[in-house]
Motif scaffolding. Structure first.
Motif, PDB file in Angstrom:
ATOM      1  N   VAL A   6       0.761  -0.801   0.136  1.00  0.00           N
ATOM      2  CA  VAL A   6       0.554   0.289  -0.308  1.00  0.00           C
ATOM      3  C   VAL A   6       1.109   1.473  -0.052  1.00  0.00           C
ATOM      4  CG1 VAL A   6      -1.955   1.150   1.386  1.00  0.00           C
ATOM      5  CG2 VAL A   6      -2.075  -1.091   0.640  1.00  0.00           C
ATOM      6  N   PHE A   7       1.871   1.331   0.836  1.00  0.00           N
ATOM      7  CA  PHE A   7       2.909   2.344   0.935  1.00  0.00           C
ATOM      8  C   PHE A   7       3.013   2.408  -0.516  1.00  0.00           C
ATOM      9  CE2 PHE A   7       6.971   4.316   2.261  1.00  0.00           C
ATOM     10  CZ  PHE A   7       5.974   5.680   3.002  1.00  0.00           C
ATOM     11  N   PHE A   8       3.990   1.820  -0.702  1.00  0.00           N
ATOM     12  CA  PHE A   8       4.616   1.856  -2.602  1.00  0.00           C
ATOM     13  C   PHE A   8       3.782   2.264  -3.263  1.00  0.00           C
ATOM     14  CE2 PHE A   8       6.305  -0.594  -6.592  1.00  0.00           C
ATOM     15  CZ  PHE A   8       7.592   0.302  -6.519  1.00  0.00           C
ATOM     16  N   ILE A   9       2.682   1.615  -3.313  1.00  0.00           N
ATOM     17  CA  ILE A   9       1.700   2.685  -4.087  1.00  0.00           C
ATOM     18  C   ILE A   9       1.249   4.015  -3.818  1.00  0.00           C
ATOM     19  CG2 ILE A   9      -0.928   2.722  -5.279  1.00  0.00           C
ATOM     20  CD1 ILE A   9      -0.457  -0.376  -4.979  1.00  0.00           C
ATOM     21  N   ALA A  10       0.921   4.190  -2.809  1.00  0.00           N
ATOM     22  CA  ALA A  10       1.507   5.924  -2.723  1.00  0.00           C
ATOM     23  C   ALA A  10       2.373   6.562  -3.112  1.00  0.00           C
ATOM     24  CB  ALA A  10       0.402   5.667  -1.008  1.00  0.00           C
ATOM     25  N   VAL A  11       3.427   5.891  -3.006  1.00  0.00           N
ATOM     26  CA  VAL A  11       4.546   6.819  -2.920  1.00  0.00           C
ATOM     27  C   VAL A  11       4.482   6.957  -4.880  1.00  0.00           C
ATOM     28  CG1 VAL A  11       6.739   7.351  -3.227  1.00  0.00           C
ATOM     29  CG2 VAL A  11       5.788   6.064  -1.039  1.00  0.00           C
ATOM     30  N   LEU A  12       4.052   6.124  -5.760  1.00  0.00           N
ATOM     31  CA  LEU A  12       4.360   6.375  -6.613  1.00  0.00           C
ATOM     32  C   LEU A  12       3.336   6.916  -7.120  1.00  0.00           C
ATOM     33  CD1 LEU A  12       4.712   2.609  -8.221  1.00  0.00           C
ATOM     34  CD2 LEU A  12       6.250   4.610  -7.738  1.00  0.00           C
ATOM     35  N   ALA A  13       2.279   7.034  -6.440  1.00  0.00           N
ATOM     36  CA  ALA A  13       0.811   7.846  -7.126  1.00  0.00           C
ATOM     37  C   ALA A  13       1.327   9.021  -7.038  1.00  0.00           C
ATOM     38  CB  ALA A  13      -0.168   8.294  -5.922  1.00  0.00           C
ATOM     39  N   VAL A  14       1.749  10.122  -5.775  1.00  0.00           N
ATOM     40  CA  VAL A  14       2.052  10.935  -5.365  1.00  0.00           C
ATOM     41  C   VAL A  14       4.060  11.653  -6.140  1.00  0.00           C
ATOM     42  CG1 VAL A  14       3.586  12.514  -4.208  1.00  0.00           C
ATOM     43  CG2 VAL A  14       1.880  11.065  -2.950  1.00  0.00           C
ATOM     44  N   PHE A  15       4.135  10.484  -6.520  1.00  0.00           N
ATOM     45  CA  PHE A  15       5.451  11.018  -7.286  1.00  0.00           C
ATOM     46  C   PHE A  15       5.341  10.913  -8.055  1.00  0.00           C
ATOM     47  CE2 PHE A  15       6.367  11.268  -2.482  1.00  0.00           C
ATOM     48  CZ  PHE A  15       7.430  12.643  -2.699  1.00  0.00           C
ATOM     49  N   GLY A  16       4.752   9.843  -9.189  1.00  0.00           N
ATOM     50  CA  GLY A  16       4.693   9.508 -10.401  1.00  0.00           C
ATOM     51  C   GLY A  16       4.260  11.069 -11.283  1.00  0.00           C
ATOM     52  N   ILE A  17       3.609  11.382 -10.714  1.00  0.00           N
ATOM     53  CA  ILE A  17       2.304  12.288 -11.321  1.00  0.00           C
ATOM     54  C   ILE A  17       3.737  13.588 -11.823  1.00  0.00           C
ATOM     55  CG2 ILE A  17       2.386  13.692  -9.467  1.00  0.00           C
ATOM     56  CD1 ILE A  17      -0.446  14.328 -10.584  1.00  0.00           C
ATOM     57  N   THR A  18       5.183  13.589 -11.147  1.00  0.00           N
ATOM     58  CA  THR A  18       6.018  15.197 -11.485  1.00  0.00           C
ATOM     59  C   THR A  18       6.983  14.183 -11.919  1.00  0.00           C
ATOM     60  OG1 THR A  18       7.751  13.897  -9.726  1.00  0.00           O
ATOM     61  CG2 THR A  18       5.803  15.028  -8.343  1.00  0.00           C
ATOM     62  N   ALA A  19       7.022  13.896 -12.578  1.00  0.00           N
ATOM     63  CA  ALA A  19       8.318  13.055 -13.282  1.00  0.00           C
ATOM     64  C   ALA A  19       7.788  14.484 -14.703  1.00  0.00           C
ATOM     65  CB  ALA A  19       7.678  11.646 -14.512  1.00  0.00           C
ATOM     66  N   THR A  20       7.063  14.866 -15.375  1.00  0.00           N
ATOM     67  CA  THR A  20       7.148  15.496 -16.291  1.00  0.00           C
ATOM     68  C   THR A  20       7.202  17.425 -16.374  1.00  0.00           C
ATOM     69  OG1 THR A  20       4.847  16.288 -16.570  1.00  0.00           O
ATOM     70  CG2 THR A  20       5.544  14.195 -17.760  1.00  0.00           C
ATOM     71  N   GLN A  21       7.086  17.704 -15.133  1.00  0.00           N
ATOM     72  CA  GLN A  21       7.390  19.121 -14.191  1.00  0.00           C
ATOM     73  C   GLN A  21       8.457  18.905 -13.099  1.00  0.00           C
ATOM     74  OE1 GLN A  21       4.070  20.432 -13.392  1.00  0.00           O
ATOM     75  NE2 GLN A  21       3.145  19.891 -15.323  1.00  0.00           N
ATOM     76  N   ALA A  22       9.684  18.485 -13.203  1.00  0.00           N
ATOM     77  CA  ALA A  22      11.284  17.679 -12.158  1.00  0.00           C
ATOM     78  C   ALA A  22      11.142  18.781 -12.153  1.00  0.00           C
ATOM     79  CB  ALA A  22      11.582  16.647 -12.797  1.00  0.00           C
ATOM     80  N   GLN A  23      11.559  20.138 -12.853  1.00  0.00           N
ATOM     81  CA  GLN A  23      12.018  21.008 -12.694  1.00  0.00           C
ATOM     82  C   GLN A  23      11.164  22.196 -11.465  1.00  0.00           C
ATOM     83  OE1 GLN A  23      15.134  21.827 -13.833  1.00  0.00           O
ATOM     84  NE2 GLN A  23      14.525  19.904 -14.922  1.00  0.00           N
ATOM     85  N   GLU A  24      10.284  22.106 -12.233  1.00  0.00           N
ATOM     86  CA  GLU A  24       8.892  23.205 -10.738  1.00  0.00           C
ATOM     87  C   GLU A  24       8.790  22.611 -10.051  1.00  0.00           C
ATOM     88  OE1 GLU A  24       6.220  24.250 -13.437  1.00  0.00           O
ATOM     89  OE2 GLU A  24       7.194  25.252 -15.159  1.00  0.00           O
ATOM     90  N   VAL A  25       8.628  21.048 -10.157  1.00  0.00           N
ATOM     91  CA  VAL A  25       8.313  20.747  -8.324  1.00  0.00           C
ATOM     92  C   VAL A  25       8.720  20.769  -7.646  1.00  0.00           C
ATOM     93  CG1 VAL A  25       7.206  18.557  -7.280  1.00  0.00           C
ATOM     94  CG2 VAL A  25       7.272  18.802  -9.702  1.00  0.00           C
ATOM     95  N   ARG A  26       8.292  21.597  -5.770  1.00  0.00           N
ATOM     96  CA  ARG A  26       8.803  21.620  -4.536  1.00  0.00           C
ATOM     97  C   ARG A  26       8.635  19.861  -4.101  1.00  0.00           C
ATOM     98  NH1 ARG A  26       6.136  26.603  -3.876  1.00  0.00           N
ATOM     99  NH2 ARG A  26       7.537  28.464  -4.156  1.00  0.00           N
TER     100      ARG A  26
END
Length: 204
Positions: free
Chosen positions: A4-24
């Protein structure tokens, strides 16, 4: 729990891949003041509720100068006081979750923001603790079938982010779904999580 924890981490940080320069990216932790509300429950609840903690990771994704989306993954200690005794330890029902909120943040002025958004929670712990001040000593595991595995809620809050990346936050989460599985109960219970959380964290 690890899955569950692994899936949740992917859900949060997978979305950031295309905007890595702007994400905090960042981390946060703090104190929870939790209880339950709803039909068939109020007579058993101590209004002071359970005091516990939350800890986790976040990613703030700016969409404009004043607006951003912030998904998080948090371990959150929730539940309620089943019995409160003057001069003695309370008895707590401890319901812990892996929570994944997705907050919309609006910066009102520089640093100061308001936030709101949905949250999904995955139940990972169900115990009664007769001595919560002594870690692990009074814990008795409850039947996991008594509680639903997934919880839906909505959070609203506010916070302040300093120029050095430190931030303070206060948030209230109110449950939308019944956390109790009524199939095996003699009476119908409609119990929903309520949590007031105070946090401190850092993002960069």
């Amino acid at each position: 729990m690890k899955k569950v924890f692994f899936i949740a981490v992917l859900a949060v940080f997978g979305i950031t891949a295309t905007q890595a320069q702007e994400v905090r990216l960042g981390a946060k932790g703090g104190v929870n003041f939790s209880s339950l509300s709803g039909k068939g429950f109020d007579a058993f609840d101590d209004p002071e509720g359970r005091t516990s903690f939350h800890l986790g990771l976040l990613a703030e994704i700016p969409l404009s100068e004043r607006f951003s989306i912030q998904p998080e993954v948090l371990y959150s200690g929730q539940g309620f006081d089943l019995v409160s005794r003057e001069g003695a330890d309370d008895t707590e029902v401890q319901l812990d979750y892996i929570n994944v909120p997705v907050m919309a943040k609006v910066y009102i002025v520089e640093g100061l923001y308001a936030e709101a958004g949905p949250q999904i929670g995955f139940n990972v712990k169900n115990e009664i603790d007769s001595d919560p001040d002594d870690f692990g000593s009074g814990e008795t595991e409850l039947d996991g079938d008594m509680f639903n595995d997934v919880d839906f809620s909505v959070g609203v809050g506010a916070g302040y982010r300093f120029n050095n990346g430190l931030f303070l936050n206060a948030r209230y989460n109110f449950g939308l779904s019944d956390i109790v599985n009524n199939e095996d109960l003699p009476v119908e219970v409609d119990a929903k999580n309520t949590v007031f959380a105070v946090s401190a964290g850092y993002s960069f």
